[in-house]
Design a protein around this motif. Structure first.
Motif, mmCIF file in Angstrom:
data_model
loop_
_atom_site.group_PDB
_atom_site.id
_atom_site.type_symbol
_atom_site.label_atom_id
_atom_site.label_comp_id
_atom_site.label_asym_id
_atom_site.label_seq_id
_atom_site.Cartn_x
_atom_site.Cartn_y
_atom_site.Cartn_z
ATOM 1 N N ASP A 337 0.832 -1.204 0.000
ATOM 2 C CA ASP A 337 0.000 0.000 0.000
ATOM 3 C C ASP A 337 0.869 1.258 0.000
ATOM 4 O OD1 ASP A 337 -2.277 -1.553 0.036
ATOM 5 O OD2 ASP A 337 -2.612 -1.344 2.200
ATOM 6 N N PHE A 338 1.928 1.255 0.807
ATOM 7 C CA PHE A 338 2.801 2.428 0.859
ATOM 8 C C PHE A 338 3.621 2.565 -0.420
ATOM 9 C CE2 PHE A 338 1.948 2.621 5.402
ATOM 10 C CZ PHE A 338 1.885 4.000 5.587
ATOM 11 N N GLN A 339 4.045 1.445 -0.964
ATOM 12 C CA GLN A 339 4.822 1.517 -2.200
ATOM 13 C C GLN A 339 3.988 2.126 -3.322
ATOM 14 O OE1 GLN A 339 6.231 -2.075 -4.527
ATOM 15 N NE2 GLN A 339 8.133 -1.547 -3.476
ATOM 16 N N GLN A 349 15.158 4.908 -8.503
ATOM 17 C CA GLN A 349 16.321 5.347 -7.735
ATOM 18 C C GLN A 349 16.776 4.270 -6.763
ATOM 19 O OE1 GLN A 349 18.028 8.217 -7.824
ATOM 20 N NE2 GLN A 349 19.185 8.152 -5.915
ATOM 21 N N ALA A 350 15.827 3.599 -6.098
ATOM 22 C CA ALA A 350 16.166 2.548 -5.148
ATOM 23 C C ALA A 350 16.649 1.280 -5.832
ATOM 24 C CB ALA A 350 14.949 2.237 -4.268
ATOM 25 N N SER A 351 16.104 0.987 -7.020
ATOM 26 C CA SER A 351 16.406 -0.276 -7.700
ATOM 27 C C SER A 351 17.738 -0.262 -8.425
ATOM 28 C CB SER A 351 15.288 -0.606 -8.696
ATOM 29 O OG SER A 351 14.042 -0.728 -8.047
ATOM 30 N N ARG A 352 18.153 0.910 -8.910
ATOM 31 C CA ARG A 352 19.329 0.975 -9.775
ATOM 32 C C ARG A 352 20.570 0.338 -9.149
ATOM 33 N NH1 ARG A 352 20.499 6.281 -10.005
ATOM 34 N NH2 ARG A 352 18.574 6.673 -11.125
ATOM 35 N N GLY A 360 15.122 -7.331 -12.105
ATOM 36 C CA GLY A 360 13.920 -6.838 -12.761
ATOM 37 C C GLY A 360 12.677 -6.827 -11.905
ATOM 38 N N LYS A 361 12.728 -7.380 -10.710
ATOM 39 C CA LYS A 361 11.568 -7.416 -9.830
ATOM 40 C C LYS A 361 11.695 -6.326 -8.765
ATOM 41 C CE LYS A 361 10.876 -12.415 -10.373
ATOM 42 N NZ LYS A 361 10.800 -13.728 -9.665
ATOM 43 N N VAL A 362 10.574 -5.716 -8.414
ATOM 44 C CA VAL A 362 10.559 -4.690 -7.372
ATOM 45 C C VAL A 362 9.691 -5.216 -6.227
ATOM 46 C CG1 VAL A 362 9.980 -2.310 -6.775
ATOM 47 C CG2 VAL A 362 10.858 -2.847 -9.058
ATOM 48 N N PRO A 363 10.298 -5.709 -5.146
ATOM 49 C CA PRO A 363 9.518 -6.277 -4.048
ATOM 50 C C PRO A 363 8.863 -5.191 -3.207
ATOM 51 C CG PRO A 363 11.829 -6.216 -3.448
ATOM 52 C CD PRO A 363 11.749 -5.714 -4.868
ATOM 53 N N ALA A 364 7.755 -5.530 -2.562
ATOM 54 C CA ALA A 364 7.155 -4.592 -1.608
ATOM 55 C C ALA A 364 8.065 -4.428 -0.402
ATOM 56 C CB ALA A 364 5.777 -5.093 -1.174
ATOM 57 N N ILE A 365 8.671 -5.536 0.036
ATOM 58 C CA ILE A 365 9.639 -5.530 1.138
ATOM 59 C C ILE A 365 10.900 -6.236 0.675
ATOM 60 C CG2 ILE A 365 10.177 -6.356 3.466
ATOM 61 C CD1 ILE A 365 7.209 -6.226 4.119
ATOM 62 N N CYS A 402 13.358 -1.299 7.048
ATOM 63 C CA CYS A 402 12.305 -0.980 8.014
ATOM 64 C C CYS A 402 11.090 -0.356 7.330
ATOM 65 C CB CYS A 402 12.827 0.008 9.061
ATOM 66 S SG CYS A 402 14.145 -0.629 10.117
ATOM 67 N N PHE A 403 11.195 -0.146 6.008
ATOM 68 C CA PHE A 403 10.159 0.547 5.265
ATOM 69 C C PHE A 403 9.943 -0.154 3.926
ATOM 70 C CE2 PHE A 403 12.788 3.488 7.723
ATOM 71 C CZ PHE A 403 11.849 3.988 8.614
ATOM 72 N N ALA A 404 8.804 0.104 3.322
ATOM 73 C CA ALA A 404 8.520 -0.442 1.996
ATOM 74 C C ALA A 404 9.657 -0.113 1.048
ATOM 75 C CB ALA A 404 7.212 0.133 1.468
ATOM 76 N N PHE A 405 10.002 -1.073 0.196
ATOM 77 C CA PHE A 405 11.128 -0.866 -0.700
ATOM 78 C C PHE A 405 10.898 0.366 -1.571
ATOM 79 C CE2 PHE A 405 13.466 -1.514 -4.691
ATOM 80 C CZ PHE A 405 14.750 -1.607 -4.169
ATOM 81 N N GLY A 406 11.924 1.221 -1.639
ATOM 82 C CA GLY A 406 11.852 2.436 -2.434
ATOM 83 C C GLY A 406 11.475 3.675 -1.652
#
Length: 484
Positions: A337-339, A349-352, A360-365, A402-406
């Motif tokens: 929800d937060f992501q 920016q977080a994934s690079r 290629g995957k962006v996890p929620a956590i 401690c927070f949603a990824f990104g």
């Protein structure tokens, strides 16, 4: 190996018992959201709990009212856990809200937009866990918790380092909340913060503007000059400013006083000092152009972070042994929800830097562990006063999810998640990492000797030189002395 597994099992028992108290302390500090050098209640909460656990307390460390040291043990190596508890202005936010919403349960305008309520609490309980371990096994060490105020914009640890507070520490350990878990093995930037105060002459802006000398014009000319400087400074340097006094609210009065606050970052202390020199020259040019008077007030500075591969390898081994974060389905749902409130640019920016891990995957956590590459040359283009500790004594730190990824640092989304289940899970995991690393070092003291030698070599055999000049007072000291 059996000894290490046994130690981890004992740590698991400790945290299973103490986690509710740790969570309550973090939530209390979250609701306070105290700003730099004003963290009186937060510091007192830590002091009271550590004193009750048998730690000796030294207050007013380095002449700072909200800095303290808590120590347990009388002999052996000195292991220090660095704690923070300050907040950020303008980030007051309701816990759990999925839109930017002013908080109803934490008064004021500040918020924990960098998770320092978690940081300080986790380091606090790591110190207690190592204390419990030493009591069980009869080991010898001096365990310290340093209450360090004003990391955000105040460089509290740098003032503490200047006072020699960390000189007898054998190893310092800390961490930082984030949206992934891995070693904090990146470089950070040195910085200098200073106020530029222009004083002109008031006049009627319509009737007799020729009699006035606008301090606000001087501020604006300085800012224009610095903006032209950006093309001609190192690519990894950063210059930020905030106009903290625009001279008043009446446009028909020539502003007689105006002030701008500058934060100047560069790869190391010498580069930061040189860039600061150039910014000062631009300010002097604005002074000449407007016939105002300029006052420059050096506020604070901090060094670039000194990595220690010996300690990094010890901590990384403990992170591998501890395994993944224990997140549940509800935490996954909340993180999703937060992501969804983040921009695509936040996730990019977080994934690079983690592309090889995410594939290629962006996890929620992010519940895994970023591999440690001692050869990697990466930079976090922010700054931390932990860096000055790292020049004084071998220092190691971790990132823990401690927070949603990104989730960006210094955002309302970070504040909103700061009391939620994932934040608490990450905080507990960080405590285990810190405590397990400390125990591993106590079990093999030669590692601390090796880490010290590495630090000396990285410094080129030179002693630490504080980037804050000796004549710059600790914030608040000048006011206290005037009042006395």
């Amino acid at each position: 190996m059996t000894q290490a597994v046994h130690a981890l099992a004992q740590l698991a028992d400790f945290f299973a018992r103490e986690t509710p108290r740790m969570t309550a302390l973090a939530d209390q500090i979250w609701s306070l959201a105290e700003l730099r050098y004003a963290e009186t209640v937060s510091a007192d909460l830590h002091v009271q709990a550590l004193q009750a656990a048998g730690f000796r307390i030294t207050r007013n460390v380095a002449g700072i009212g909200t800095a303290f040291m808590a120590e347990w043990g009388d002999e052996g190596p000195v292991l220090a856990f660095l704690g923070e508890y300050d907040a950020l202005s303008g980030l007051n936010q309701q816990s759990g809200a999925l839109v930017c919403t002013p908080s109803i349960d934490s008064p004021g305008l500040a918020g924990h937009g960098c998770g320092h309520h978690l940081l300080g609490t986790s380091a606090h309980f790591a110190a207690l866990a190592v204390q419990a371990h030493l009591r069980r096994c009869g080991g010898r060490a001096r365990i310290r918790y340093y209450g360090c105020p004003a990391e955000e914009g105040g460089s509290g640890k740098t003032f503490m380092a200047r006072a020699g507070v960390f000189d007898d520490v054998d190893t310092a350990l800390t961490w930082h909340p984030g949206s992934f878990t891995g070693l904090f093995s990146q470089a950070t930037l040195a910085n200098i913060q200073a106020r530029f105060i222009f004083r002109g002459r008031a006049a009627h802006a319509g009737h007799s503007p020729h009699l006035g000398r606008s301090a606000l014009d001087a501020v604006e000319l300085m800012n224009v000059g610095v903006n032209y400087l950006r093309e001609h400074m190192p690519a990894d340097a950063r210059v930020h400013y905030a106009i903290t006094d625009s001279g008043g609210l009446s446009p028909n009065v020539v502003q007689a006083r105006a002030e701008v606050l500058y934060l100047i970052r560069a790869r190391n202390n010498s580069d930061a000092a040189d860039l600061y020199r150039r910014v000062k020259n631009i300010a002097r040019g604005a002074e000449l152009m407007t016939e105002c008077q300029l006052e420059i007030v050096f506020e604070k500075a901090c060094s670039n972070l000194m990595q220690n591969r010996t300690l990094n390898e010890v901590m990384y081994a403990q992170m591998q042994a501890l395994g993944q974060l224990g997140v549940d389905a509800e935490q996954q749902r909340q993180a999703g929800d937060f992501q969804a409130t983040l921009d695509a640019s936040d996730l990019e920016q977080a994934s690079r830097p983690l592309a090889s891990v995410l594939r290629g995957k962006v996890p929620a956590i992010f519940d895994g562990l970023v591999p440690y590459d001692p050869q990697a040359d990466e930079t976090v283009f922010g700054s931390t006063d932990v860096a000055d500790v790292s020049w004084v004594t071998p220092t190691v730190q971790a990132w823990v999810a401690c927070f949603a990824f990104g989730t960006p640092l210094h955002s309302w989304q970070m504040v909103s998640q700061g009391q939620m289940g994932l934040a608490h899970t990450g905080m507990v995991h960080a405590s285990k990492i810190l405590a397990a690393t400390a125990i591993a070092l106590l079990d093999d003291p030669a590692l601390m000797t090796q880490a010290r030698q590495e630090l000396i070599e990285r410094r080129g055999g030179q002693p630490y030189r504080c980037p804050i000049p000796a004549e710059v007072p600790v914030p608040g000291q000048a006011a206290q002395m005037a009042a006395a």
